[in-house]
Design an enzyme around this catalytic site. Structure first.
Site, PDB file in Angstrom:
ATOM      1  N   LYS A   1       4.374 -12.305  10.774  1.00 11.97           N
ATOM      2  CA  LYS A   1       3.662 -11.333  11.594  1.00 11.97           C
ATOM      3  C   LYS A   1       2.155 -11.320  11.320  1.00 11.97           C
ATOM      4  CE  LYS A   1       4.267  -7.246   8.656  1.00 11.97           C
ATOM      5  NZ  LYS A   1       2.848  -7.089   8.305  1.00 11.97           N
ATOM      6  N   THR A   2       1.745 -11.514  10.057  1.00 13.16           N
ATOM      7  CA  THR A   2       0.313 -11.508   9.763  1.00 13.16           C
ATOM      8  C   THR A   2      -0.378 -12.671  10.466  1.00 13.16           C
ATOM      9  OG1 THR A   2       0.786 -10.516   7.602  1.00 13.16           O
ATOM     10  CG2 THR A   2      -1.402 -11.451   7.922  1.00 13.16           C
TER      11      THR A   2
ATOM     12  N   ASP B   1      -0.625  -2.543  12.302  1.00  7.79           N
ATOM     13  CA  ASP B   1       0.361  -3.278  11.509  1.00  7.79           C
ATOM     14  C   ASP B   1       1.312  -2.279  10.842  1.00  7.79           C
ATOM     15  OD1 ASP B   1       1.622  -5.387  10.253  1.00  7.79           O
ATOM     16  OD2 ASP B   1       0.179  -5.501   8.606  1.00  7.79           O
ATOM     17  N   GLU B   2       2.528  -2.722  10.546  1.00  8.22           N
ATOM     18  CA  GLU B   2       3.537  -1.878   9.877  1.00  8.22           C
ATOM     19  C   GLU B   2       3.724  -0.551  10.617  1.00  8.22           C
ATOM     20  OE1 GLU B   2       5.281  -3.217   7.722  1.00  8.22           O
ATOM     21  OE2 GLU B   2       4.136  -4.575   6.440  1.00  8.22           O
TER      22      GLU B   2
ATOM     23  N   GLN C   1      12.884  -2.199   8.627  1.00  7.08           N
ATOM     24  CA  GLN C   1      12.229  -2.066   7.324  1.00  7.08           C
ATOM     25  C   GLN C   1      11.510  -0.722   7.178  1.00  7.08           C
ATOM     26  OE1 GLN C   1      10.472  -5.783   5.536  1.00  7.08           O
ATOM     27  NE2 GLN C   1      10.596  -6.529   7.626  1.00  7.08           N
TER      28      GLN C   1
ATOM     29  N   ARG D   1      13.973 -10.102   0.535  1.00  7.38           N
ATOM     30  CA  ARG D   1      12.898 -10.528  -0.384  1.00  7.38           C
ATOM     31  C   ARG D   1      13.217 -11.899  -0.966  1.00  7.38           C
ATOM     32  NH1 ARG D   1       9.664  -8.432   2.027  1.00  7.38           N
ATOM     33  NH2 ARG D   1      11.410  -7.940   3.382  1.00  7.38           N
TER      34      ARG D   1
END
Length: 662
Positions: free
Chosen positions: A31-32, A217-218, A248, A617
């Site tokens: 995503k970044t 973002d987020e 998330q 993770r």
């Protein structure tokens, strides 16, 4: 921009720039990369002014990383003109220019949590007309923080049923006091910016006209105030792109509202489902677990990788053996797969679970070159090592003093814990006297307790000292008998340490966390007694303290050597946004994950999302573990496996023995 760096969905997300865009970015889906490429596309290919772009995120680290990556695409000159910031920094920037319209000056002070708590206490004392010690204000302070997260105005605070009248009045008084002090709190930065925009449309017009393209973002982590800010800024051009993953969303306990991303009104929805992080079996397990949540956008992570190791799962007899089994596997991965220590992580639901893993890591033998050494370097991420936490320091200080009444540092730490009316000035008088006369501080306290010395200036202090000496002397007699853990439970009850935590800590979550740590201290003492059964004559409080201190000092010495290659120990919450080749998720038992109290507060779905975050993770190796029994308050209790484990298809799991056979 190099299109071959992007998969088709990423490319679609980069090029969809007009309107309200929801980018559902699954774990490890890049995503970044999409966000920075989208900024580059706007500037380099569409000719949008860099000054017209606003990117908001939650941490300074994330904002700095984004800025660095944008700079590699469009150069430093243009990047400087793009506004990439946290929500709070962005609002601070606006208020420094515009806050005079709200009755402040531009030179306002920013108050932190401690400053705010001091003002709240002062206001509460005035409002209640209370001269002595106040009752706990923790529920009130928590309610004030929640109101700020919701963006509640002072006028709005007086209406509705959000809390009792005292808290409503305090909320209004707090804001008027801050204005009188020309100060704002960290939480109110966003609320004040919203008020500025709503009460002064001309100011809002200017910022809407400047920031024609807004990216967040987020987005799953936004609260109601952040949601409102974004809606106001984007209301003119409607070019609002939000990036996030509802699966998330794990911060409901601190105000994040998953409904913001679930109910986002979008012109375009783009899903990023190709995962570049994890092996196939790990993704299939994550998908199977999260599919059980009802309130979510449908997504299915997949990977182009074909190679996949099975997910290992084991249960140990107790928590100490679970920790030993995990550490044994760390050593195997380090020596057979050439993984560095820092490439491995142990994840748990609560920091209170870390103690056994820290102890096992301290004692573990492993081969370093041609030599065998003891002690694996580790770091507790996002928290203090167990023995460095304040509540554990309190417990160890009590035990140290009971074992050795001449331990002056222990006396100074806990003589007024819990509060007994022994003021700092009283303590200062005593320590000056003990230094000048060259006699132990404990002897002075005993003289006061037995009436041989008076404290005319500190009558409350004398009463408190008598109580303190009585507690220590009684404990010294009780600790001569076993089990030692039972006496520690008696001591906790005698000093009512749970009430001390309740009065000193404002957050219910932090209260629970600290009390769990105290319970873990009881468990440590009980575990010590069990391990020493073959040498009962050596079971003493002094021996327990000596071994605890030695282990801590050994690892502190290792830390001073600057070795950065350390095993990562962290909570599942702290692990969000990180990735490791090997991950161990431990303590997978009902009442731990899902956590029984958190289920009542934020619901089972957030607990499941937390497990999902932990699974995703892992890049290559994932191990799940639990204990058949676990100590609580010094007593062994049987456990049940986490219900989430039964949601993973059996064919993805490889049951293994806790013990590694050599």
């Amino acid at each position: 921009m190099k299109k071959n760096l992007l998969n088709p969905n990423q490319d679609h997300a980069v090029r969809t720039v007009n309107g309200r865009v929801l980018i559902l970015a699954g774990a490890g889906s890049g995503k970044t990369r999409v966000i920075v490429q989208r900024i580059a596309h706007l500037v380099e290919e569409l000719g949008v002014s860099p000054q017209a772009i606003l990117g908001l995120t939650f941490t300074n680290k994330a904002a700095a990383e984004m800025r660095h990556r944008v700079e590699t695409l469009i150069g430093p000159k243009k990047t400087k003109q793009v506004t990439l910031s946290t929500f709070h920094s962005f609002c601070m920037h606006i208020l420094r220019k515009e806050i005079e319209k709200l009755g402040y000056t531009r030179h306002f002070s920013l108050y932190d949590e401690r400053d705010l708590q001091r003002i709240i206490t002062q206001l509460a004392r005035e409002m209640l007309g209370h001269e002595g010690e106040l009752p706990s204000l923790a529920p009130t302070i928590a309610a004030l923080a929640e109101a700020s997260n919701e963006g509640l105005s002072e006028e709005g605070a007086q209406g509705g049923t959000w809390h009792d009248q005292f808290t409503k009045d305090l909320y209004v008084r707090l804001h008027s006091t801050l204005r009188a002090y020309n100060a704002v709190s960290f939480d109110s930065l966003i609320t004040l910016t919203i008020r500025l925009f709503e009460n002064h449309p001309d100011v809002l017009d200017r910022y809407q006209e400047r920031f024609r393209y807004l990216m967040i973002d987020e987005y799953q982590d936004t609260n109601q105030a952040q949601f409102r800010l974004a809606e106001l800024l984007s209301a003119r051009y409607h070019n609002l792109c939000v990036v996030g993953d509802d699966d998330q969303s794990i911060y409901g306990w601190r105000g994040a509202d998953v409904k913001n991303i679930l109910n986002f009104k979008s012109d375009h929805i783009i899903k990023l489902e190709q995962n570049y992080r994890s092996a196939r079996t790990i993704l299939e397990a994550a998908n199977a677990v999260i599919r059980n949540n009802q309130n979510r956008h449908g997504k299915n992570l997949w990977t182009a990788q074909s190679e996949a190791d099975p997910i290992e799962i084991f249960h140990a007899e107790n928590e100490a053996l679970e920790a030993q089994a995990v550490v044994d596997r760390l050593v195997v991965l380090h020596q057979t797969k050439n993984l560095k220590w820092k490439e491995m992580a142990i994840l748990y639901r609560s920091n209170a679970l870390s103690r056994h893993f820290e102890l096992a890591l301290m004692q573990a033998p492993w081969q370093k070159g041609e030599h065998w050494v003891r002690g694996i370097p580790y770091e507790v991420f996002g928290g203090l090592e167990f023995t460095e936490r304040s509540e554990i320091k309190d417990m160890l200080a009590y035990l140290r003093l009971i074992a050795n009444e001449h331990d002056q540092e222990a006396i100074l730490r806990i003589v007024n814990v819990p509060r007994r009316g022994i003021s700092d000035s009283c303590l200062d008088e005593l320590t000056q006297e003990n230094r000048s006369l060259g006699i132990p501080l404990w002897n002075l306290l005993v003289d006061i307790a037995e009436g041989r010395k008076e404290l005319p200036k500190h009558p409350k202090g004398a009463v408190g000292i008598r109580s303190f000496v009585d507690i220590v002397r009684t404990a010294q007699e009780k600790f001569k008998k076993r089990p030692l853990a039972d006496t520690l439970i008696w001591l906790l009850d005698r000093i009512d340490y749970k009430k001390t935590i309740h009065d000193d800590v404002k957050s219910d979550k932090m209260r629970d966390f600290k009390w769990e740590n105290v319970q873990e201290c009881v468990n440590a003492l009980a575990q010590y007694e069990q391990e020493m059964q073959e040498n009962p004559e050596e079971i003493t409080l002094q021996h327990f303290i000596a071994n605890t201190t030695l282990a801590r000092q050994t690892m502190q010495h290792e830390k001073k050597r600057g070795n950065e290659d350390r095993v990562n120990l962290m909570t599942l919450h702290s692990a969000k946004g990180l990735e490791f080749p090997a991950v161990f998720i431990v303590g997978l038992e009902d009442h731990i994950l899902p956590h029984e109290k958190s289920v009542a507060q934020t619901g089972i779905e957030e607990e499941r999302r937390l497990f999902y975050v932990g699974i995703t993770r892992a890049q290559k190796y994932l191990t799940l573990s639990m204990a058949r029994s676990r100590m609580r308050m010094g007593k062994t209790h049987p456990t049940n496996p986490s219900r989430f484990l039964f949601e993973i298809p059996k064919e993805l799991l490889k049951p293994v023995s806790a013990k590694i056979l050599s």
